[in-house]
Motif scaffolding. Sequence first.
Motif, PDB file in Angstrom:
ATOM      1  N   LEU A   1      32.842  42.787  44.594  1.00  0.00           N
ATOM      2  CA  LEU A   1      33.724  42.388  43.181  1.00  0.00           C
ATOM      3  C   LEU A   1      33.235  43.279  42.517  1.00  0.00           C
ATOM      4  O   LEU A   1      32.170  43.374  41.816  1.00  0.00           O
ATOM      5  CB  LEU A   1      33.497  41.488  43.010  1.00  0.00           C
ATOM      6  N   LEU A   2      34.000  44.419  41.402  1.00  0.00           N
ATOM      7  CA  LEU A   2      33.306  45.193  40.336  1.00  0.00           C
ATOM      8  C   LEU A   2      34.117  45.064  39.408  1.00  0.00           C
ATOM      9  O   LEU A   2      35.016  43.849  38.739  1.00  0.00           O
ATOM     10  CB  LEU A   2      34.125  46.329  40.541  1.00  0.00           C
ATOM     11  N   TYR A   3      33.495  44.625  38.563  1.00  0.00           N
ATOM     12  CA  TYR A   3      33.790  44.547  36.663  1.00  0.00           C
ATOM     13  C   TYR A   3      33.163  45.272  35.262  1.00  0.00           C
ATOM     14  O   TYR A   3      32.287  46.136  35.592  1.00  0.00           O
ATOM     15  CB  TYR A   3      32.646  43.068  36.532  1.00  0.00           C
ATOM     16  N   ASN A   4      34.021  45.454  34.848  1.00  0.00           N
ATOM     17  CA  ASN A   4      33.466  46.750  33.530  1.00  0.00           C
ATOM     18  C   ASN A   4      32.378  45.678  32.008  1.00  0.00           C
ATOM     19  O   ASN A   4      32.089  44.581  32.689  1.00  0.00           O
ATOM     20  CB  ASN A   4      34.888  46.870  32.631  1.00  0.00           C
TER      21      ASN A   4
ATOM     22  N   GLN B   1      35.748  42.323  32.997  1.00  0.00           N
ATOM     23  CA  GLN B   1      37.186  41.831  33.559  1.00  0.00           C
ATOM     24  C   GLN B   1      36.417  42.721  34.942  1.00  0.00           C
ATOM     25  O   GLN B   1      36.424  43.853  34.967  1.00  0.00           O
ATOM     26  CB  GLN B   1      38.132  43.051  32.577  1.00  0.00           C
ATOM     27  N   GLN B   2      37.706  42.155  35.995  1.00  0.00           N
ATOM     28  CA  GLN B   2      37.462  42.496  36.956  1.00  0.00           C
ATOM     29  C   GLN B   2      38.325  43.635  37.416  1.00  0.00           C
ATOM     30  O   GLN B   2      39.229  44.036  36.974  1.00  0.00           O
ATOM     31  CB  GLN B   2      37.816  40.961  38.262  1.00  0.00           C
TER      32      GLN B   2
ATOM     33  N   GLN C   1      38.255  44.535  43.441  1.00  0.00           N
ATOM     34  CA  GLN C   1      37.735  43.068  44.138  1.00  0.00           C
ATOM     35  C   GLN C   1      37.814  44.354  46.456  1.00  0.00           C
ATOM     36  O   GLN C   1      39.147  44.357  46.065  1.00  0.00           O
ATOM     37  CB  GLN C   1      38.277  42.323  44.530  1.00  0.00           C
TER      38      GLN C   1
ATOM     39  N   TYR D   1      29.037  49.607  35.073  1.00  0.00           N
ATOM     40  CA  TYR D   1      29.960  48.882  36.317  1.00  0.00           C
ATOM     41  C   TYR D   1      29.129  47.828  36.659  1.00  0.00           C
ATOM     42  O   TYR D   1      27.848  47.987  37.394  1.00  0.00           O
ATOM     43  CB  TYR D   1      30.673  48.884  37.260  1.00  0.00           C
TER      44      TYR D   1
ATOM     45  N   TYR E   1      28.443  44.987  39.589  1.00  0.00           N
ATOM     46  CA  TYR E   1      29.028  43.981  41.067  1.00  0.00           C
ATOM     47  C   TYR E   1      28.395  42.708  41.488  1.00  0.00           C
ATOM     48  O   TYR E   1      27.570  42.502  40.683  1.00  0.00           O
ATOM     49  CB  TYR E   1      28.627  44.907  41.730  1.00  0.00           C
ATOM     50  N   GLU E   2      29.164  41.905  42.068  1.00  0.00           N
ATOM     51  CA  GLU E   2      29.223  41.044  42.611  1.00  0.00           C
ATOM     52  C   GLU E   2      29.726  41.064  43.814  1.00  0.00           C
ATOM     53  O   GLU E   2      30.441  42.122  44.364  1.00  0.00           O
ATOM     54  CB  GLU E   2      29.711  39.512  42.545  1.00  0.00           C
TER      55      GLU E   2
ATOM     56  N   THR F   1      23.130  40.935  43.044  1.00  0.00           N
ATOM     57  CA  THR F   1      24.434  41.103  42.339  1.00  0.00           C
ATOM     58  C   THR F   1      23.840  42.346  41.342  1.00  0.00           C
ATOM     59  O   THR F   1      22.447  42.698  41.457  1.00  0.00           O
ATOM     60  CB  THR F   1      24.620  40.085  41.044  1.00  0.00           C
TER      61      THR F   1
END
Length: 80
Positions: free
Chosen positions: A31-34, A38-39, A42, A61, A63-64, A74
């Motif tokens: 999963l990548l978030y800015n 915000q995701q 995925q 970014y 990541y998880e 993470t």
Amino acid sequence: NEQDNGISLFPSPFTTQLNVTTAPNQQASLLLYNFMGQQVLQQSFTNSTTINTEQLADGIYFYELRDSKGPVKTGKVVKE
């Protein structure tokens, strides 16, 4: 937790693609978030994957990486 179970994300910084590898035969999701949390992406995969990141804006970014038991690793990566 420095034991990352053979997981790697590269290159960093990345431009048009991000490669992810995990332990052999491990099913995982990235999963990548800015920077606003915000995701933006995925992707589920086994062993390794190459993610097309051309559509992402430059910047930082977070990541998880998750497996069936929950978050495994993470961190943050930079697109330039």
